[in-house]
Design a protein around this motif. Structure first.
Motif, mmCIF file in Angstrom:
data_model
loop_
_atom_site.group_PDB
_atom_site.id
_atom_site.type_symbol
_atom_site.label_atom_id
_atom_site.label_comp_id
_atom_site.label_asym_id
_atom_site.label_seq_id
_atom_site.Cartn_x
_atom_site.Cartn_y
_atom_site.Cartn_z
ATOM 1 N N TYR A 1 2.328 8.600 -5.267
ATOM 2 C CA TYR A 1 1.778 7.540 -6.129
ATOM 3 C C TYR A 1 0.377 7.893 -6.607
ATOM 4 C CZ TYR A 1 -0.387 2.973 -7.118
ATOM 5 O OH TYR A 1 -1.079 1.927 -7.687
ATOM 6 N N SER B 1 9.581 7.760 9.315
ATOM 7 C CA SER B 1 9.096 6.680 8.451
ATOM 8 C C SER B 1 7.582 6.763 8.278
ATOM 9 C CB SER B 1 9.514 5.317 8.999
ATOM 10 O OG SER B 1 9.269 5.204 10.379
ATOM 11 N N CYS C 1 14.436 8.911 5.065
ATOM 12 C CA CYS C 1 13.515 7.809 4.779
ATOM 13 C C CYS C 1 12.860 8.155 3.449
ATOM 14 C CB CYS C 1 12.444 7.684 5.856
ATOM 15 S SG CYS C 1 13.073 7.162 7.444
ATOM 16 N N ASP C 2 13.220 7.443 2.422
ATOM 17 C CA ASP C 2 12.711 7.737 1.088
ATOM 18 C C ASP C 2 11.185 7.794 1.098
ATOM 19 O OD1 ASP C 2 13.273 7.634 -1.980
ATOM 20 O OD2 ASP C 2 11.704 6.145 -1.628
ATOM 21 N N GLN D 1 18.945 4.972 10.239
ATOM 22 C CA GLN D 1 18.205 4.449 11.378
ATOM 23 C C GLN D 1 19.013 4.766 12.630
ATOM 24 O OE1 GLN D 1 15.900 3.849 13.529
ATOM 25 N NE2 GLN D 1 14.852 2.360 12.235
ATOM 26 N N TYR E 1 0.847 -1.210 0.000
ATOM 27 C CA TYR E 1 0.000 0.000 0.000
ATOM 28 C C TYR E 1 0.875 1.250 0.000
ATOM 29 C CZ TYR E 1 -3.382 3.512 1.496
ATOM 30 O OH TYR E 1 -4.155 4.633 1.578
ATOM 31 N N SER E 2 1.908 1.242 0.814
ATOM 32 C CA SER E 2 2.935 2.287 0.757
ATOM 33 C C SER E 2 4.206 1.737 1.393
ATOM 34 C CB SER E 2 2.485 3.568 1.464
ATOM 35 O OG SER E 2 3.374 4.626 1.123
ATOM 36 N N TYR E 3 5.313 2.403 1.143
ATOM 37 C CA TYR E 3 6.582 1.911 1.685
ATOM 38 C C TYR E 3 7.551 3.075 1.814
ATOM 39 C CZ TYR E 3 8.550 2.594 -2.924
ATOM 40 O OH TYR E 3 8.976 3.182 -4.077
ATOM 41 N N THR E 4 8.560 2.870 2.626
ATOM 42 C CA THR E 4 9.682 3.811 2.637
ATOM 43 C C THR E 4 10.968 3.003 2.683
ATOM 44 O OG1 THR E 4 10.811 5.563 3.881
ATOM 45 C CG2 THR E 4 9.418 4.097 5.151
ATOM 46 N N ILE E 5 11.973 3.520 1.998
ATOM 47 C CA ILE E 5 13.294 2.906 2.118
ATOM 48 C C ILE E 5 14.004 3.647 3.245
ATOM 49 C CG2 ILE E 5 15.424 2.244 0.931
ATOM 50 C CD1 ILE E 5 13.944 2.896 -1.738
ATOM 51 N N ILE E 6 14.260 2.964 4.314
ATOM 52 C CA ILE E 6 14.924 3.622 5.449
ATOM 53 C C ILE E 6 16.433 3.637 5.206
ATOM 54 C CG2 ILE E 6 15.341 3.516 7.946
ATOM 55 C CD1 ILE E 6 12.455 2.749 8.287
ATOM 56 N N HIS E 7 16.952 4.856 5.075
ATOM 57 C CA HIS E 7 18.383 5.021 4.784
ATOM 58 C C HIS E 7 19.190 5.297 6.032
ATOM 59 C CE1 HIS E 7 18.313 5.225 0.284
ATOM 60 N NE2 HIS E 7 17.041 5.477 0.536
ATOM 61 N N ALA F 1 6.960 9.389 5.788
ATOM 62 C CA ALA F 1 7.477 8.906 4.492
ATOM 63 C C ALA F 1 6.445 8.002 3.821
ATOM 64 C CB ALA F 1 8.792 8.160 4.699
ATOM 65 N N LEU F 2 5.756 7.187 4.626
ATOM 66 C CA LEU F 2 4.716 6.320 4.055
ATOM 67 C C LEU F 2 3.590 7.160 3.461
ATOM 68 C CD1 LEU F 2 4.392 3.579 6.851
ATOM 69 C CD2 LEU F 2 5.422 3.293 4.593
ATOM 70 N N ILE F 3 3.230 8.227 4.162
ATOM 71 C CA ILE F 3 2.158 9.096 3.656
ATOM 72 C C ILE F 3 2.615 9.781 2.366
ATOM 73 C CG2 ILE F 3 0.674 11.081 4.154
ATOM 74 C CD1 ILE F 3 0.912 10.446 7.128
ATOM 75 N N ILE G 1 4.652 0.570 -5.073
ATOM 76 C CA ILE G 1 3.287 0.503 -4.559
ATOM 77 C C ILE G 1 2.451 -0.333 -5.531
ATOM 78 C CG2 ILE G 1 1.178 1.845 -4.169
ATOM 79 C CD1 ILE G 1 2.962 4.055 -2.993
ATOM 80 N N GLN H 1 4.994 8.903 0.251
ATOM 81 C CA GLN H 1 5.161 7.951 -0.858
ATOM 82 C C GLN H 1 3.814 7.639 -1.511
ATOM 83 O OE1 GLN H 1 7.846 6.832 -2.742
ATOM 84 N NE2 GLN H 1 8.642 5.440 -1.199
ATOM 85 N N ARG H 2 2.816 7.388 -0.665
ATOM 86 C CA ARG H 2 1.479 7.075 -1.172
ATOM 87 C C ARG H 2 0.897 8.283 -1.912
ATOM 88 N NH1 ARG H 2 -1.689 2.586 -2.437
ATOM 89 N NH2 ARG H 2 -3.673 3.527 -3.016
ATOM 90 N N TYR I 1 10.346 -0.529 5.009
ATOM 91 C CA TYR I 1 9.329 -0.518 6.056
ATOM 92 C C TYR I 1 8.054 -0.152 5.308
ATOM 93 C CZ TYR I 1 6.947 1.681 10.136
ATOM 94 O OH TYR I 1 6.069 2.066 11.115
ATOM 95 N N PRO J 1 10.652 0.959 12.503
ATOM 96 C CA PRO J 1 10.318 2.317 12.065
ATOM 97 C C PRO J 1 11.418 3.294 12.463
ATOM 98 C CG PRO J 1 9.112 1.787 14.066
ATOM 99 C CD PRO J 1 9.827 0.532 13.658
ATOM 100 N N MET J 2 11.458 4.441 11.824
ATOM 101 C CA MET J 2 12.454 5.451 12.167
ATOM 102 C C MET J 2 11.688 6.665 12.708
ATOM 103 S SD MET J 2 15.271 7.208 12.316
ATOM 104 C CE MET J 2 16.172 8.554 11.537
ATOM 105 N N TRP K 1 -3.881 5.596 10.954
ATOM 106 C CA TRP K 1 -2.477 5.430 11.260
ATOM 107 C C TRP K 1 -2.091 4.139 11.953
ATOM 108 C CZ3 TRP K 1 0.719 6.227 8.212
ATOM 109 C CH2 TRP K 1 2.071 6.191 8.519
ATOM 110 N N THR K 2 -0.856 3.944 12.069
ATOM 111 C CA THR K 2 -0.237 2.700 12.502
ATOM 112 C C THR K 2 -0.623 2.271 13.886
ATOM 113 O OG1 THR K 2 1.843 1.821 13.322
ATOM 114 C CG2 THR K 2 1.830 4.115 12.891
ATOM 115 N N ILE L 1 -4.591 7.150 3.436
ATOM 116 C CA ILE L 1 -3.758 7.921 4.361
ATOM 117 C C ILE L 1 -3.406 9.283 3.770
ATOM 118 C CG2 ILE L 1 -2.798 5.929 5.567
ATOM 119 C CD1 ILE L 1 -0.226 6.258 3.953
#
Lengths: 123, 394
Positions: B159, B148, B203-204, A76, A68-74, B151-153, A115, B155-156, A90, B143-144, B251-252, B261
């Motif tokens: 998209y 993070s 966090c990309d 931490q 559904y969504s993701y992030t690349i954690i660079h 970042a999920l929000i 995604i 990224q979505r 994640y 998670p960071m 949310w998580t 989200i």
């Protein structure tokens, strides 16, 4: 792995999550379903968040879902035990049963994750 | 009974924001007590006039902080609260204080937040401050902190709406532009879109410059009844509307109910605030939006009604968001430009609204500002409180 201590955070087993973790140990993803209204529930609870019934049953998820969504954690810095894993994914996975869960996407180059990608559960 | 126009901000105070490493002898007490002192002085009140208090508990303190502060400052409040839902707490505190004043519980409420915050402390807090289900069904996946989650929000969002990084970067460029002219700001150097895109990815798809910098500082303000505000030495800044919405479903890891989200509870909070105020988005002379990350601002702009869902990124690219522009946004630099002192940051945006509406914003003054909107966001966009202020009651 013998001699390799697992250093990442571990869940604390609670009465309402015990079945879930027992199943996970058998490499099965368990979800709850409300016996009253049919709502599928993740993470495990003592009560249905839709109808407040406490009659909840367990079933085995087919284990298939979509990113559904993701992030690349660079970077931490918070959870040191994940530091050596960067870059890692994640993600939010939408299971075919209709619930979303946080997880990692593994066994793939993190930069190739997209995604909408289909994923299946492994342990 | 609506609380529209029943209360007003009559004074505020902020300590000097400093980088965490330069905190020296400063403490949670110096930040909250000094900010409180400045606000009481600015309002032209005596400490004994304060009969209500809402203080934001610093991250490394126990939730009894508020009552400890009562003892520390020897206050005698008839109304006391301690809110804890992240960045929405400041606006919510103002709304609850207004409800208390309007119903006759108290007259002058001191609202204060601030702390000495360093990144390490924030991280450690992030590890400890976890409820069972978050620890067991989120933390185990690494998670960071908030990075993070946002970042999920983002990224979505990218998209769903094909938004571009260059567009998000505009939020930072605007924040830094205002910060460069604002006396009490930490990040005073101007940046260009390219600088934001060149900053490293944490966090990309979130770059370092899109993330607030935790810092040390404190902010406080005084809310009083509109009746008493008439005699205030400062121009009263009336609370004209307020609304809240909490949706942990987005949310998580409590997923399931919320379909997306990328739409936030800001939508419901703002709708309620506008309805109470009898004003609409086009009446606003500026907006001060909680800006922990660029994506927060883009989604908030959409959900308060500046543009349609999915057009926020294009909106920040094409709109002049400076103090002299079409929609002045975060005219003090916001948190992205000034730094984020935990607790203090909860009140920064409302204080900037008051500064503007009192006509005290100096070089950054929005001309003839009459009405402004302030949004507070917490819990990775799950908690929202929108307020509308004006220096006149329409």
């Amino acid at each position: 792995m013998p001699g390799n201590e697992y250093k990442k955070p571990l869940p604390k087993i609670l009465p309402e999550t015990e079945e879930y973790w027992k199943a996970a140990k058998r490499h099965e993803l368990f979800l709850q379903k409300c016996k009253n209204c049919g709502q599928v529930i993740y993470f495990p609870r003592i009560i249905c968040f839709k109808c407040l019934s406490d009659e909840l049953g367990w079933f085995k998820s087919k284990g298939h879902g979509t990113v559904y969504s993701y992030t690349i954690i660079h970077y931490q810095i918070a959870h040191k035990s994940f530091e050596s894993d960067v870059p890692y994914i994640y993600a939010i996975i939408e299971l075919d049963e209709g619930v979303r869960m946080i997880s990692n996407v593994i066994n793939i180059d993190p930069f190739k994750v997209k995604i909408g990608m289909r994923v299946k559960v492994i342990f | 009974m609506s609380i529209k126009g029943k209360c007003a901000i009559i004074g505020y105070g902020e300590t000097e924001f400093v980088k965490s490493k330069n905190s020296g002898n400063r403490s949670n007490y110096t930040e909250q007590c000094n900010a409180a002192k400045l606000a009481i002085e600015d309002a032209g009140l005596d400490k004994s006039d304060i009969d209500g208090l809402i203080a934001i508990c610093p991250l490394d303190q126990k939730s009894s902080w508020t009552m400890d502060l009562v003892e520390y400052l020897q206050l005698y409040p008839k109304f006391l609260d301690n809110l804890y839902f992240g960045g929405a707490s400041g606006n919510a505190a103002i709304l609850y204080a207004a409800a208390a004043i309007s119903s006759g519980l108290c007259n002058n409420v001191l609202l204060v937040g601030g702390s000495v915050m360093d990144t390490k402390q924030a991280y450690e807090h992030g590890l400890e401050d976890t409820v069972d289900f978050e620890r067991d069904f989120d933390t185990i996946y690494g998670p960071m902190l908030d990075n993070s989650a946002y970042a999920l929000i983002k990224q979505r969002y990218k998209y769903e709406f094909n938004a571009k990084e260059e567009q998000f970067a505009r939020v930072v460029v605007n924040a830094r532009y205002h910060a460069s002219k604002f006396p009490n700001a930490l990040l005073k150097n101007l940046v260009a879109v390219k600088d934001v895109l060149d900053s490293r990815i944490i966090c990309d798809p979130i770059h370092l410059f899109e993330i607030v910098m935790p810092c040390t500082g404190g902010c406080a303000l005084i809310l009083t009844s509109a009746e008493m505000a008439k005699n205030s030495k400062n121009k009263p800044v009336y609370l004209l509307g307020g609304g809240q919405s909490f949706d942990r479903g987005m949310w998580t890891p409590v997923y399931g109910n919320n379909p997306s989200i990328t739409t936030s509870p800001v939508k419901l909070a703002a709708k309620q605030a506008f309805a109470m105020s009898d004003l609409k988005i086009t009446d606003m002379d500026f907006v001060q939006l909680y800006d922990c990350f660029t994506i927060t601002v883009v989604i908030s702009l959409e959900d308060i009604g500046c543009c349609e869902k999915g057009e926020g990124a294009e909106f920040v690219e094409k709109t002049d968001l400076t103090y002299k522009g079409a929609l002045p946004l975060n005219t003090d630099g916001g948190q992205l430009g000034r730094g984020q002192p935990y607790g203090g940051c909860h009140f920064m945006h409302a204080i900037e609204a008051a500064r503007q509406l009192m006509g005290r914003a100096g070089e950054l003054q929005v001309k003839e500002a009459k009405f402004g909107l302030v949004n507070g966001n917490g819990g990775s966009m799950a908690n929202q409180c929108t307020l509308i202020f004006g220096n006149d009651i329409p």
